[in-house]
Design a protein around this motif. Structure first.
Motif, PDB file in Angstrom:
ATOM      1  N   GLY A 157       5.800 -11.686   0.615  1.00 51.23           N
ATOM      2  CA  GLY A 157       7.079 -11.077   0.960  1.00 51.23           C
ATOM      3  C   GLY A 157       7.934 -10.995  -0.300  1.00 51.23           C
ATOM      4  N   GLY A 158       9.232 -10.876  -0.132  1.00 55.25           N
ATOM      5  CA  GLY A 158      10.139 -10.815  -1.284  1.00 55.25           C
ATOM      6  C   GLY A 158      11.528 -10.494  -0.774  1.00 55.25           C
ATOM      7  N   PRO A 159      12.565 -11.038  -1.398  1.00 55.34           N
ATOM      8  CA  PRO A 159      13.914 -10.837  -0.874  1.00 55.34           C
ATOM      9  C   PRO A 159      14.344  -9.365  -0.820  1.00 55.34           C
ATOM     10  N   ASN A 160      13.845  -8.563  -1.769  1.00 60.15           N
ATOM     11  CA  ASN A 160      14.335  -7.179  -1.871  1.00 60.15           C
ATOM     12  C   ASN A 160      13.248  -6.130  -1.681  1.00 60.15           C
ATOM     13  N   ILE A 161      12.264  -6.476  -0.879  1.00 59.37           N
ATOM     14  CA  ILE A 161      11.165  -5.525  -0.704  1.00 59.37           C
ATOM     15  C   ILE A 161      10.733  -5.542   0.762  1.00 59.37           C
ATOM     16  N   PHE A 162      11.726  -5.526   1.642  1.00 62.45           N
ATOM     17  CA  PHE A 162      11.520  -5.797   3.066  1.00 62.45           C
ATOM     18  C   PHE A 162      10.567  -4.807   3.745  1.00 62.45           C
ATOM     19  N   ALA A 163      10.894  -3.514   3.684  1.00 62.12           N
ATOM     20  CA  ALA A 163      10.071  -2.526   4.402  1.00 62.12           C
ATOM     21  C   ALA A 163       8.665  -2.451   3.809  1.00 62.12           C
ATOM     22  N   TYR A 164       8.588  -2.543   2.502  1.00 61.83           N
ATOM     23  CA  TYR A 164       7.296  -2.476   1.797  1.00 61.83           C
ATOM     24  C   TYR A 164       6.415  -3.662   2.184  1.00 61.83           C
ATOM     25  N   ALA A 165       6.995  -4.872   2.191  1.00 63.27           N
ATOM     26  CA  ALA A 165       6.216  -6.063   2.569  1.00 63.27           C
ATOM     27  C   ALA A 165       5.752  -5.951   4.019  1.00 63.27           C
ATOM     28  N   ALA A 166       6.604  -5.395   4.873  1.00 59.02           N
ATOM     29  CA  ALA A 166       6.239  -5.227   6.286  1.00 59.02           C
ATOM     30  C   ALA A 166       5.077  -4.239   6.415  1.00 59.02           C
ATOM     31  N   SER A 167       5.175  -3.137   5.698  1.00 59.27           N
ATOM     32  CA  SER A 167       4.126  -2.125   5.775  1.00 59.27           C
ATOM     33  C   SER A 167       2.803  -2.666   5.228  1.00 59.27           C
ATOM     34  N   LYS A 168       2.869  -3.353   4.093  1.00 55.57           N
ATOM     35  CA  LYS A 168       1.633  -3.884   3.501  1.00 55.57           C
ATOM     36  C   LYS A 168       1.023  -4.961   4.405  1.00 55.57           C
ATOM     37  N   SER A 169       1.864  -5.707   5.122  1.00 58.99           N
ATOM     38  CA  SER A 169       1.341  -6.710   6.054  1.00 58.99           C
ATOM     39  C   SER A 169       0.643  -6.028   7.223  1.00 58.99           C
ATOM     40  N   ALA A 170       1.189  -4.909   7.666  1.00 61.67           N
ATOM     41  CA  ALA A 170       0.540  -4.141   8.735  1.00 61.67           C
ATOM     42  C   ALA A 170      -0.824  -3.637   8.263  1.00 61.67           C
ATOM     43  N   ILE A 171      -0.876  -3.186   7.030  1.00 61.69           N
ATOM     44  CA  ILE A 171      -2.136  -2.663   6.479  1.00 61.69           C
ATOM     45  C   ILE A 171      -3.180  -3.783   6.394  1.00 61.69           C
ATOM     46  N   ARG A 172      -2.721  -4.972   6.031  1.00 58.73           N
ATOM     47  CA  ARG A 172      -3.625  -6.136   5.948  1.00 58.73           C
ATOM     48  C   ARG A 172      -4.236  -6.404   7.339  1.00 58.73           C
ATOM     49  N   GLY A 173      -3.390  -6.354   8.370  1.00 55.58           N
ATOM     50  CA  GLY A 173      -3.875  -6.595   9.736  1.00 55.58           C
ATOM     51  C   GLY A 173      -4.803  -5.494  10.213  1.00 55.58           C
ATOM     52  N   MET A 174      -4.445  -4.240   9.891  1.00 58.21           N
ATOM     53  CA  MET A 174      -5.302  -3.112  10.297  1.00 58.21           C
ATOM     54  C   MET A 174      -6.679  -3.250   9.677  1.00 58.21           C
ATOM     55  N   THR A 175      -6.701  -3.643   8.410  1.00 57.65           N
ATOM     56  CA  THR A 175      -7.968  -3.766   7.675  1.00 57.65           C
ATOM     57  C   THR A 175      -8.904  -4.730   8.391  1.00 57.65           C
ATOM     58  N   LYS A 176      -8.374  -5.892   8.737  1.00 57.08           N
ATOM     59  CA  LYS A 176      -9.222  -6.911   9.377  1.00 57.08           C
ATOM     60  C   LYS A 176      -9.664  -6.449  10.769  1.00 57.08           C
TER      61      LYS A 176
END
Ligand SMILES: NC(=O)c1ccc[n+]([C@@H]2O[C@H](COP(=O)([O-])OP(=O)(O)OC[C@H]3O[C@@H](n4cnc5c(N)ncnc54)[C@H](O)[C@@H]3O)[C@@H](O)[C@H]2O)c1
Length: 259
Positions: A144-163
């Protein structure tokens, strides 16, 4: 004989940065590469420089466009062996500053684009009984990161989709692999743009940023090549981190002064 000789690949976000480096590396190792991007001018120019590659205009946020491109590639080349979902946009904003427009843009390109890419790659690859889907994530999905909210959320979704794609394929015996790559900071136009944004709002923060490790696009391209090739035939559902320890040291590698 190249490491991905005769394989057919679609690479999105291929006009720039990590997508471009990956397209080039796959082509060097014998793949026929379709370089897909929304930036037509830059994409055509880049593809003209890479033997074995061609450009295709694609807005990854549009499912019918994905459907058309995938079918067209299979019709012209006979197979689809590799899909790299590389297109992405980043916006620096905390949850407090994330507008609906930022949220929708980052998730449209990252989350929706990767969903459609996986869905239509799988449709073809399961018929073939083989294929490698590679999703460009980020260390932001780990930290995550304090100033990268939407990006961290999207990349986390991609991580879940991948698995989830990998598990389905293994369970159903589709023969399709799906893995994610999590780069740390890489020297691309996206990172340079972010640095400019930080510089405008907080010059002191740039000093901190400049102390962090930065990798080269080829570091990621080599991981893409490995996951695309049959060398990684038992790697499925994995999250491959390319960050020289950044995620385990939180970006701060303390120096020991010995004198
Ligand atoms: N550079 C880094 O430090 C870094 C670190 C971790 C992850 N990543 C990820 O790697 C990927 C590539 O990043 P980059 O640094 O090369 O960025 P970049 O900005 O250089 O390239 C991104 C490409 O995506 C394309 N694109 C944007 N919207 C699109 C759309 N709707 N349809 C099709 N193409 C679209 C752009 O035109 C551009 O060519 C992204 O997913 C990014 O989130 C980058």
């Amino acid at each position: 004989m190249g490491r991905v000789e005769e394989k057919v690949a679609i690479v999105t976000g291929a006009a720039s940065g990590l997508g471009l480096a990956s397209a080039r590396r796959l082509a060097e190792e014998g793949a026929r590469v379709v370089m897909a991007d929304i930036n037509e001018e830059q994409g055509r120019e880049a593809a003209a420089d890479i033997p074995g590659a061609r450009f295709a205009l694609l807005d990854v946020t549009r499912e019918p466009a994905w459907e058309r491109l995938v079918d067209e590639v299979v019709e012209e080349s006979g197979s689809l062996d590799i899909v790299l979902n590389g297109a992405g946009v980043a916006r620096l904003a905390s949850i407090e500053d994330t507008t609906e427009a930022i949220w929708r843009l980052v998730n449209a390109v990252g989350t929706d684009g990767t969903f459609y890419g996986c869905k239509h790659a799988l449709r073809i690859m399961k018929r073939q009984g083989s294929g490698s889907i590679i999703n460009m994530c980020s260390t932001a999905s780990i930290q995550g990161g304090p100033n990268i909210f939407a990006y961290a959320a999207s990349k986390s979704a991609i991580r879940g989709m991948t698995k989830s794609v990998a598990c389905l394929s293994a369970q159903e015996g589709y023969g399709v692999r799906c893995n994610s790559i999590h780069p740390g900071n890489m020297d691309t136009p996206m990172l340079r743009e972010m640095r400019e944004t930080v510089l405008r709002s907080d010059p002191a923060a740039v000093e901190q940023m400049d102390k962090l490790w930065v990798g080269e696009p080829s570091d990621v391209a080599n991981m893409v090549l490995f996951l695309a090739s049959d060398e990684s035939k038992s790697v499925n559902g994995a999250a491959m981190v390319v960050d020289n320890t950044t995620t385990i040291t939180e970006g701060a590698v303390p120096k020991l002064h010995k004198d």
